[in-house]
Design an enzyme around this catalytic site. Structure first.
Site, PDB file in Angstrom:
ATOM      1  N   ARG A 166      11.122 -28.979  -5.303  1.00 23.97           N
ATOM      2  CA  ARG A 166      10.879 -28.408  -3.984  1.00 23.97           C
ATOM      3  C   ARG A 166       9.843 -29.262  -3.254  1.00 23.97           C
ATOM      4  O   ARG A 166       8.923 -29.793  -3.887  1.00 23.97           O
ATOM      5  CB  ARG A 166      10.339 -27.000  -4.183  1.00 23.97           C
ATOM      6  CG  ARG A 166      10.097 -26.195  -2.930  1.00 23.97           C
ATOM      7  CD  ARG A 166      11.369 -25.767  -2.303  1.00 23.97           C
ATOM      8  NE  ARG A 166      11.196 -24.691  -1.323  1.00 23.97           N
ATOM      9  CZ  ARG A 166      12.102 -24.421  -0.387  1.00 23.97           C
ATOM     10  NH1 ARG A 166      13.206 -25.127  -0.288  1.00 23.97           N
ATOM     11  NH2 ARG A 166      11.902 -23.424   0.452  1.00 23.97           N
TER      12      ARG A 166
ATOM     13  N   THR B  40      21.774 -25.791   3.768  1.00 26.70           N
ATOM     14  CA  THR B  40      21.465 -26.255   2.426  1.00 26.70           C
ATOM     15  C   THR B  40      22.795 -26.658   1.825  1.00 26.70           C
ATOM     16  O   THR B  40      23.826 -26.537   2.474  1.00 26.70           O
ATOM     17  CB  THR B  40      20.782 -25.066   1.677  1.00 26.70           C
ATOM     18  OG1 THR B  40      19.562 -24.758   2.341  1.00 26.70           O
ATOM     19  CG2 THR B  40      20.526 -25.317   0.229  1.00 26.70           C
TER      20      THR B  40
ATOM     21  N   ASN C 150      16.532 -27.806   4.651  1.00 22.69           N
ATOM     22  CA  ASN C 150      16.279 -26.537   5.318  1.00 22.69           C
ATOM     23  C   ASN C 150      17.252 -26.357   6.479  1.00 22.69           C
ATOM     24  O   ASN C 150      18.363 -25.931   6.276  1.00 22.69           O
ATOM     25  CB  ASN C 150      14.841 -26.383   5.777  1.00 22.69           C
ATOM     26  CG  ASN C 150      14.547 -24.932   6.134  1.00 22.69           C
ATOM     27  OD1 ASN C 150      15.215 -24.031   5.619  1.00 22.69           O
ATOM     28  ND2 ASN C 150      13.592 -24.696   7.003  1.00 22.69           N
TER      29      ASN C 150
HETATM   30  N1  GLY Z   1      15.557 -23.837   2.904  1.00 26.68           N
HETATM   31  C1  GLY Z   1      16.338 -22.845   2.359  1.00 26.68           C
HETATM   32  C2  GLY Z   1      15.799 -22.312   1.087  1.00 26.68           C
HETATM   33  O1  GLY Z   1      15.099 -23.034   0.393  1.00 26.68           O
HETATM   34  O2  GLY Z   1      16.024 -21.187   0.761  1.00 26.68           O
END
Ligand code: GLY
Length: 583
Positions: A124, A393, A413
């Protein structure tokens, strides 16, 4: 402003969904598609899209782009394993699916080896060291659009570090072999109509940034369907990563280009931020549902925990009503509501926030939540519950010939992320900072208070909804690999596909094609897909006290694999032009 933009982005994505579904090269249009379950017609006849499942004896790849799927299969056929193929698919998606493919973004992998070891990898994005709690508020304390568009929206990208970490631990083929298909595609591939349309739909965003304009809007418009699209800067970047691994991205030439881009546009990411970035191995969330075992992503994704709460609540019902009936959609929505209340209050980056995960996932807690569900009436969501999450996504699912499985969800995102392409490097940067709660303690457009657990702090990872999942059958054998994009709807979509297979006894193709609903506590509304519920069901749910809203488009782009007696079935969601292929 931010909310107007969010609405704009959501509308665009959802309306894209309608056209995308009609773009799918593989859908089979049936005149009156119905699925009969326990004697009840549960899917409205108007819902006529069917996916054509792929079948294969040995191995399967399903992704949101046929060329990325082919890249994965190519690697598998060279003797690569599921992680080798996952790395190849990821880099190929960067080239052919630029709205979501993401060396400028981040993601999660849930991997199960053929021997049964399950691992979860977190790559992430992280907030840069210069990020501050209130960085997206103006002087009057209002949320601005800076978390969505432009340089300040980008978190430190994690994908290259993550893919390399996955390959180091689990891969088998040489690293450059895995990048070869992507480099070939970047040197030129034929653009299809779905991707050309995706770029056209986000033309306004991309046109704001010179390097994005040059890359995605040559001659001032998206590459036309059927034309050869060459991305020279990106091909060079991929070649550098192929030659030097992540070092060149986090410390070398590409890091320099990222930092120069940040300085050009007032962004925060520094060389130190890049140098400090690490992918992290996490303990997967392990769930059980009616004897099946499900592995999914733990925080900083909310996916596994929230889906776990939904499933645990539903598991307590001895009989489950048929899909599409008011009774079923009510129970599902009430379970979703309760799970999202906890998600929005408790969850965040585990390196920053204490979370009562064990309690949230206990069957006794689910029993107490279940006991509060009134079978006849909706339970209004109390105020001061947060909501959020970007909508664009991508997910891919892979099983290799030995039975290793990779479930990968990965993101910029929003569609095309922040809109900023790194000048000279040819890839987009994410706008993942918007997944943080920008204004904790302050009411948003719904009058709600955003949660501190997901507030911005330097180095912290923003809460995600991504739910890459792997299901084992009652005998402990690999049964399904599943995931989807869709912001908060990721969680409810994955849960519904699993429930459709396990409870509603649907084939995987029908389980994926079946209309979906979504409830995320606030706004206190059941969203349903166009023609996804009959008029009578909508009216019955309204009579129970639910606010009902039909989506403009469709919900999710599932990529799923199921084990059968003959091998593997792969299903790419009929809502979009993805690809399932095996051998
Ligand atoms: N950006 C979408 C998620 O990570 O849930």
């Amino acid at each position: 402003m931010k909310n107007i933009l969010l609405l704009f982005v959501a509308t665009l994505t959802l309306s894209c969904g309608v056209s995308r579904a009609h773009e799918n090269p593989a859908p089979e249009l049936l005149p009156a598609h119905t699925v009969v379950i326990r004697g009840t017609r549960t899917i409205p006849p108007a819902w006529t899209l069917r996916s054509k499942p792929a079948t294969a004896q040995h191995a399967m790849v399903v992704s949101a782009h046929p060329l990325a799927t082919q890249a994965g299969v190519e690697i598998l056929k060279q003797g690569g394993n599921a992680i080798d193929a996952a790395v190849a698919v990821a880099f190929a998606l960067e080239v052919v699916l630029p709205d979501a493919g993401n060396i400028g973004g981040g993601g999660f992998i849930v991997h199960r080896s053929a021997a049964g070891e399950v691992l979860a990898l977190d790559y992430r994005e992280a907030a840069p060291a210069g990020a501050t709690h209130d960085m997206y508020l103006d002087s009057a304390g209002n949320v601005t659009d800076k978390s969505l568009v432009g340089h300040l929206a980008a978190g430190v990208p994690g994908s290259v570090a993550g893919l390399y970490a996955a390959w180091k631990r689990l891969g088998s083929l040489p690293w450059p072999t895995l990048l070869a298909p992507a480099i070939r595609l970047a040197n030129g591939h034929i653009v299809d109509s779905a991707r050309s349309r995706d770029i056209t739909n986000d033309r306004e965003l991309l046109a704001q940034f010179p390097a994005s304009r040059a890359q995605f809007l040559p001659n001032d418009s998206a590459p036309a369907p059927g034309t050869l699209w060459k991305q020279h800067d990106l091909a060079r970047t991929l070649q550098l990563i192929s030659d030097s691994g992540p070092d060149v991205f986090y410390r070398g030439q590409i890091a320099d280009l990222i930092v120069a881009e940040m300085q050009r546009g007032g962004g925060l990411i520094t060389k130190n931020d890049l140098r400090a970035y690490r992918a992290k191995w996490r303990t997967p969330v392990e769930l059980t549902y009616r004897g099946y075992t499900i592995y999914s992503m733990p925080p900083p994704s909310s996916g596994g925990v929230t889906m776990g709460e939904i499933l645990n609540i539903l598991e307590g019902y001895d009989t489950i009503p048929a899909l599409g009936t008011p009774a079923y959609e009510h129970l599902l929505a009430e379970a979703m509501r309760r799970a999202f209340i906890d998600r929005n209050h408790w969850l965040g980056d585990p390196d920053f926030v204490q979370m009562p995960i064990e309690r949230l996932l206990s069957k006794s807690y689910a029993a107490s939540l279940r006991s509060e569900i009134d079978p006849q009436h909706a339970t209004p969501t109390p105020p001061s519950i947060t909501t959020g999450g970007g909508v664009h996504t991508t997910h891919y699912s892979i099983v290799d010939a030995k039975g290793n499985a990779a479930s990968v969800t990965t993101t910029l995102n929003g569609g095309f992320g922040s809109g900023v392409t790194v000048t000279g490097a040819g890839f987009l940067l994410n706008n993942e900072m918007d997944d943080f709660a920008s204004a904790p303690g302050k009411p948003n457009m719904y009058g709600l208070v955003q949660g501190e657990a997901n507030s911005i702090a330097p180095g912290k990872r923003m809460l995600s909804a991504m739910t890459p999942s792997i299901v084992l059958d009652r005998g402990g054998k690999l049964f399904m690999v599943v995931g989807t994009p869709g912001g908060p709807t990721i969680i409810t979509t994955v849960a519904q596909v699993i429930l459709n297979v396990l409870d509603q006894r649907m084939s995987l193709a029908d389980a994926v094609a079946a209309p979906r609903i979504h409830h995320q506590a606030l706004p206190d509304v059941i969203h349903y897909e166009r023609d996804g519920l009959t008029e009578a069901t909508v009216r019955a749910l309204e009579a129970m006290g639910h606010r009902m809203e039909m989506r403009r488009g469709m919900s999710g782009i599932v990529a799923a694999i199921q084990h059968t007696a003959g091998g593997w079935i792969g299903v790419a969601d009929p809502r979009y032009a993805g690809g399932a292929l095996g051998y």
